[in-house]
Design a protein around this motif. Structure first.
Motif, PDB file in Angstrom:
ATOM      1  N   GLU A 103       0.855  -1.204   0.000  1.00  0.00           N
ATOM      2  CA  GLU A 103       0.000   0.000   0.000  1.00  0.00           C
ATOM      3  C   GLU A 103       0.889   1.252   0.000  1.00  0.00           C
ATOM      4  O   GLU A 103       1.805   1.356   0.806  1.00  0.00           O
ATOM      5  CB  GLU A 103      -0.920  -0.045   1.235  1.00  0.00           C
ATOM      6  CG  GLU A 103      -1.619   1.240   1.588  1.00  0.00           C
ATOM      7  CD  GLU A 103      -2.493   1.824   0.482  1.00  0.00           C
ATOM      8  OE1 GLU A 103      -3.300   1.077  -0.107  1.00  0.00           O
ATOM      9  OE2 GLU A 103      -2.352   3.028   0.204  1.00  0.00           O
ATOM     10  N   SER A 108     -11.883   3.639  -0.192  1.00  0.00           N
ATOM     11  CA  SER A 108     -12.607   2.805   0.780  1.00  0.00           C
ATOM     12  C   SER A 108     -12.627   3.416   2.182  1.00  0.00           C
ATOM     13  O   SER A 108     -13.432   3.005   3.019  1.00  0.00           O
ATOM     14  CB  SER A 108     -11.988   1.403   0.853  1.00  0.00           C
ATOM     15  OG  SER A 108     -11.945   0.833  -0.430  1.00  0.00           O
ATOM     16  N   LYS A 128     -22.442   2.147   2.023  1.00  0.00           N
ATOM     17  CA  LYS A 128     -23.686   1.377   1.918  1.00  0.00           C
ATOM     18  C   LYS A 128     -23.332   0.090   1.188  1.00  0.00           C
ATOM     19  O   LYS A 128     -22.620   0.141   0.173  1.00  0.00           O
ATOM     20  CB  LYS A 128     -24.712   2.128   1.062  1.00  0.00           C
ATOM     21  CG  LYS A 128     -25.100   3.496   1.563  1.00  0.00           C
ATOM     22  CD  LYS A 128     -25.972   4.158   0.482  1.00  0.00           C
ATOM     23  CE  LYS A 128     -26.428   5.528   0.862  1.00  0.00           C
ATOM     24  NZ  LYS A 128     -27.072   6.230  -0.274  1.00  0.00           N
ATOM     25  N   ASP A 141     -14.242   8.039  -7.620  1.00  0.00           N
ATOM     26  CA  ASP A 141     -14.240   6.654  -8.079  1.00  0.00           C
ATOM     27  C   ASP A 141     -14.295   6.692  -9.604  1.00  0.00           C
ATOM     28  O   ASP A 141     -14.637   7.716 -10.190  1.00  0.00           O
ATOM     29  CB  ASP A 141     -15.459   5.921  -7.502  1.00  0.00           C
ATOM     30  CG  ASP A 141     -15.238   4.415  -7.392  1.00  0.00           C
ATOM     31  OD1 ASP A 141     -14.085   3.960  -7.525  1.00  0.00           O
ATOM     32  OD2 ASP A 141     -16.221   3.686  -7.170  1.00  0.00           O
ATOM     33  N   MET A 168     -18.463  -1.018  -2.618  1.00  0.00           N
ATOM     34  CA  MET A 168     -18.521  -1.876  -1.424  1.00  0.00           C
ATOM     35  C   MET A 168     -18.935  -3.282  -1.853  1.00  0.00           C
ATOM     36  O   MET A 168     -18.367  -4.267  -1.380  1.00  0.00           O
ATOM     37  CB  MET A 168     -19.493  -1.312  -0.381  1.00  0.00           C
ATOM     38  CG  MET A 168     -19.073   0.016   0.227  1.00  0.00           C
ATOM     39  SD  MET A 168     -17.525  -0.056   1.166  1.00  0.00           S
ATOM     40  CE  MET A 168     -16.354   0.664   0.040  1.00  0.00           C
TER      41      MET A 168
HETATM   42  C1  LIG Z   1     -18.310   9.898  -2.557  1.00  0.00           C
HETATM   43  C2  LIG Z   1     -18.363   8.422  -2.749  1.00  0.00           C
HETATM   44  C3  LIG Z   1     -19.258   7.671  -2.006  1.00  0.00           C
HETATM   45  C4  LIG Z   1     -19.325   6.289  -2.189  1.00  0.00           C
HETATM   46  N1  LIG Z   1     -20.239   5.566  -1.477  1.00  0.00           N
HETATM   47  C5  LIG Z   1     -20.374   4.251  -1.734  1.00  0.00           C
HETATM   48  C6  LIG Z   1     -21.365   3.487  -1.074  1.00  0.00           C
HETATM   49  O1  LIG Z   1     -22.138   3.993  -0.252  1.00  0.00           O
HETATM   50  N2  LIG Z   1     -21.475   2.166  -1.371  1.00  0.00           N
HETATM   51  C7  LIG Z   1     -20.658   1.590  -2.296  1.00  0.00           C
HETATM   52  O2  LIG Z   1     -20.831   0.400  -2.589  1.00  0.00           O
HETATM   53  N3  LIG Z   1     -19.660   2.273  -2.893  1.00  0.00           N
HETATM   54  C8  LIG Z   1     -19.507   3.588  -2.638  1.00  0.00           C
HETATM   55  N4  LIG Z   1     -18.524   4.289  -3.260  1.00  0.00           N
HETATM   56  C9  LIG Z   1     -17.544   3.575  -4.073  1.00  0.00           C
HETATM   57  C10 LIG Z   1     -16.549   2.797  -3.223  1.00  0.00           C
HETATM   58  O3  LIG Z   1     -16.209   3.517  -2.070  1.00  0.00           O
HETATM   59  C11 LIG Z   1     -15.303   2.515  -4.081  1.00  0.00           C
HETATM   60  O4  LIG Z   1     -15.716   1.924  -5.285  1.00  0.00           O
HETATM   61  C12 LIG Z   1     -14.344   1.562  -3.376  1.00  0.00           C
HETATM   62  O5  LIG Z   1     -14.039   2.031  -2.090  1.00  0.00           O
HETATM   63  C13 LIG Z   1     -13.072   1.443  -4.206  1.00  0.00           C
HETATM   64  O6  LIG Z   1     -12.234   0.513  -3.603  1.00  0.00           O
HETATM   65  P1  LIG Z   1     -10.812   0.192  -4.206  1.00  0.00           P
HETATM   66  O7  LIG Z   1     -10.266  -0.931  -3.431  1.00  0.00           O
HETATM   67  O8  LIG Z   1     -10.914   0.081  -5.694  1.00  0.00           O
HETATM   68  O9  LIG Z   1      -9.978   1.536  -4.045  1.00  0.00           O
HETATM   69  P2  LIG Z   1      -9.212   2.224  -2.744  1.00  0.00           P
HETATM   70  O10 LIG Z   1     -10.025   2.007  -1.554  1.00  0.00           O
HETATM   71  O11 LIG Z   1      -8.877   3.558  -3.184  1.00  0.00           O
HETATM   72  O12 LIG Z   1      -7.934   1.303  -2.641  1.00  0.00           O
HETATM   73  C14 LIG Z   1      -6.855   1.436  -3.539  1.00  0.00           C
HETATM   74  C15 LIG Z   1      -5.581   1.577  -2.732  1.00  0.00           C
HETATM   75  O13 LIG Z   1      -4.472   1.522  -3.622  1.00  0.00           O
HETATM   76  C16 LIG Z   1      -3.464   2.364  -3.113  1.00  0.00           C
HETATM   77  N5  LIG Z   1      -2.536   2.706  -4.197  1.00  0.00           N
HETATM   78  C17 LIG Z   1      -2.750   3.529  -5.243  1.00  0.00           C
HETATM   79  N6  LIG Z   1      -1.642   3.593  -6.028  1.00  0.00           N
HETATM   80  C18 LIG Z   1      -0.715   2.778  -5.452  1.00  0.00           C
HETATM   81  C19 LIG Z   1       0.623   2.425  -5.789  1.00  0.00           C
HETATM   82  N7  LIG Z   1       1.248   2.934  -6.860  1.00  0.00           N
HETATM   83  N8  LIG Z   1       1.290   1.549  -4.980  1.00  0.00           N
HETATM   84  C20 LIG Z   1       0.662   1.010  -3.891  1.00  0.00           C
HETATM   85  N9  LIG Z   1      -0.599   1.326  -3.522  1.00  0.00           N
HETATM   86  C21 LIG Z   1      -1.283   2.196  -4.298  1.00  0.00           C
HETATM   87  C22 LIG Z   1      -4.250   3.577  -2.608  1.00  0.00           C
HETATM   88  O14 LIG Z   1      -3.495   4.329  -1.664  1.00  0.00           O
HETATM   89  C23 LIG Z   1      -5.475   2.918  -2.003  1.00  0.00           C
HETATM   90  O15 LIG Z   1      -5.361   2.689  -0.613  1.00  0.00           O
HETATM   91  C24 LIG Z   1     -18.446   5.659  -3.108  1.00  0.00           C
HETATM   92  C25 LIG Z   1     -17.539   6.412  -3.854  1.00  0.00           C
HETATM   93  C26 LIG Z   1     -17.505   7.788  -3.697  1.00  0.00           C
HETATM   94  C27 LIG Z   1     -16.562   8.571  -4.547  1.00  0.00           C
END
Ligand SMILES: Cc1cc2nc3c(=O)[nH]c(=O)nc-3n(C[C@H](O)[C@H](O)[C@H](O)COP(=O)(O)OP(=O)(O)OC[C@H]3O[C@@H](n4cnc5c(N)ncnc54)[C@H](O)[C@@H]3O)c2cc1C
Ligand code: FES
Length: 501
Positions: free
Chosen positions: A59, A68, A74, A331, A362
């Motif tokens: 990370e 996240s 939700k 996102d 989520m």
């Molecule tokens: C305002 C908002 C509200 C939302 N509400 C909801 C909801 O109510 N319900 C729902 O289902 N979804 C919701 N979503 C969507 C949901 O939160 C996201 O789709 C989800 O959290 C994305 O998860 P992820 O694991 O892809 O990304 P992240 O949680 O961003 O994880 C990716 C990780 O990769 C790391 N990273 C990036 N580049 C590198 C690198 N080069 N080397 C190492 N690590 C790196 C980052 O630091 C990060 O920690 C919402 C989105 C938004 C914008």
């Protein structure tokens, strides 16, 4: 500066401790290297470890402080309005797989929380998408019909516990909500040991696939049999995911509300301008979370306006005590409404990605972990084909074409637009684009009067960044990379900071 109140930090992050995993300090070898510790990466890691694989989660910042850690959290298969569209554009069979796989992801989270007794403010809730006017009601009715056809727990209602009238809503029973970071911090504790690792503050620069795979970081190299890139938007440029999605930024405020004045359930509006609503336990009462104001990253400079609009909306609709929190995040929205989960490119044998969750990650992030773990373990997942990340998706649908034309326009137009000539024109707390000795400079003046000058050219693919006043950041309008006011990476796809002058 604005009259905004409350802490400018995500409630989920503010109410949980930091995890304190080490930085990678030597080269090592595991079965699966997982880049990114959000919901997609952590879910994949836990499933692979449970199945006997060794994993390394790498990370760049801290666990679950990306999207996240800033979500509304939700957990539902009601993704505003999607099923009528999916049936129309992909057919009923594929729409049913989407419905079933998102329900399965929801139930996976519920089962995990129940079995492991995770203390994460979890509760079963109904989810609603509502129309305030008769004008939007038709879409709701079509969605109810589509969802029922697919076997989802849907019904049409005219009454909700919202303290204002609505024209009608689609309701899904037995959905859920939680504290996303408490859940993910619990899961990640199970990873280290028996040949598995978690590293924080370790940025991956590059991944390479040959006979085995290599994850090259700023601190060392991790060798693996397989790699999962779960960085929200893949940091690898192969696969062109940054051109098959667009980055959408959105805002959340948290206001204290007494339980007897709070709505029951999780809500999202419909139509052009809509708000997302839920509550979570807070200091013996509730925190009412209201989200909205979504726009393409880098397209709005005065983002403080977005928070003010949310506060005004919340005050006008709910009897809240005071605003405690505000934050924003982004996102990646997939043009064909389906996430990309699977191989990085058609030629990849061992490198996988998960992206395009369209603000519903989520379930879709959980689903990504489930599908990618199955794929690596040689198990056929019934939803894997639908979300195949190498499927032919069109830059050729109207949304995709518009987005990619806009990127081209930024690339050229931003170089021609009016640039300041003098750093003295940059006021305290402001960011401005200035030309200095022929260099394109993104200049920020801090509260003590010092100028922080960085290159205005995004190191990803060379677009010019734009100022974001609410977050005091430099945001790239092309593919959503973001940087702090002093140029450090906040969000990919870039893996490099803005060059400092
Ligand atoms: C305002 C908002 C509200 C939302 N509400 C909801 C909801 O109510 N319900 C729902 O289902 N979804 C919701 N979503 C969507 C949901 O939160 C996201 O789709 C989800 O959290 C994305 O998860 P992820 O694991 O892809 O990304 P992240 O949680 O961003 O994880 C990716 C990780 O990769 C790391 N990273 C990036 N580049 C590198 C690198 N080069 N080397 C190492 N690590 C790196 C980052 O630091 C990060 O920690 C919402 C989105 C938004 C914008
Ligand atoms: S994010 Fe691609 S050019 Fe900036």
């Amino acid at each position: 500066m604005s009259n905004l109140t409350g802490k400018h930090i995500s409630y989920w992050i503010d109410s949980t401790p930091t995890a304190n995993f080490p930085v990678l300090s030597h080269n090592l070898s595991v079965d699966v290297a997982i880049v990114g510790a959000g919901i997609a990466g952590i879910t994949a890691a836990i499933l692979l470890k449970r199945a006997g694989k060794t994993v390394a989660v790498i990370e760049s910042q801290q666990i679950s402080t990306g999207v996240s850690g800033h979500t509304t959290a939700k957990i539902t298969s009601l993704h505003q309005l999607i099923y009528a569209d999916l049936i129309k554009n992909h057919g009923e069979e594929k729409a049913r797989i989407y419905a079933q796989s998102n329900q399965a992801a929801l139930e996976f989270v519920v089962k995990t929380i129940t079995e492991e007794q995770i203390d994460c403010d979890f509760s079963r809730q109904s989810a609603y998408t509502f129309a305030e006017t008769e004008e939007n009601l038709q879409d709701i009715e079509k969605e109810v019909e589509a969802a029922l056809k697919l076997g989802l727990p849907a019904s049409f209602v005219r009454e909700t516990s919202l303290p204002f009238p609505i024209a009608g809503a689609i309701k899904f029973d037995n959905q859920a909500q939680f504290h996303s970071r408490k859940y993910l911090l619990h899961l990640i504790q199970q990873i280290p040991g028996d040949g598995s690792y978690v590293f924080e503050n370790t940025r991956v620069q590059k991944v390479e696939e040959d006979n085995s795979c290599q994850v090259i970081t700023d601190q060392g190299i991790v060798q693996a049999q397989n790699i999962i890139i779960a960085t929200n938007i893949p940091i690898a440029d192969e696969g062109l995911f940054f051109a098959k999605t667009y980055p959408k930024r959105s805002y959340i405020v948290g206001a204290k509300i007494s339980a007897d004045k709070a709505p029951q359930g999780m809500y999202i509006g419909s139509g052009e301008k809509y708000y997302s609503i839920r509550t979570t336990p807070y200091e013996g009462e509730l925190l009412l979370l209201v989200g909205g104001g979504g726009h393409k990253v880098g397209a709005v400079e005065d983002t403080e306006e977005k928070y003010l609009d949310l506060e005004n909306y919340t005050r006008s609709r709910f009897d809240v005590e005071s605003f405690k929190y505000r934050w924003s995040t982004q996102d990646f929205v997939s043009f064909d409404k389906l996430p990309y989960i699977g191989k990085l490119t058609p030629l990849s044998q061992r490198t996988y990605v998960a992206t395009g969750f369209s603000l519903w990650g989520m379930t879709k992030g959980t689903l990504s972990g489930m599908i990618l773990a199955d794929t690596i373990l040689g198990i056929k997942n019934p939803a894997a084909d639908l979300y195949d990340a190498t499927r032919a998706t069109p830059f050729v649908n109207p949304q995709g074409i518009k987005q990619n034309i806009e990127v081209g326009t930024h690339w050229i137009g931003d170089r021609l637009k009016g640039w300041g000539k003098n750093l003295n024109d940059v006021g305290i707390g402001e960011g401005k684009l200035v030309t200095v000795d022929g260099d394109k400079v993104a200049a920020y003046r801090d509260e003590t009067g010092n100028i922080h000058a960085v290159s205005a050219v995004c190191p990803h693919l060379g677009c010019v960044v734009a100022w974001n006043s609410g977050e005091k950041s430099w945001d790239c309008p092309c593919h959503g990379s973001r940087f702090s006011c002093t140029g450090e990476i906040l969000h990919g796809p870039t893996v490099k900071d803005l060059k400092k002058f």
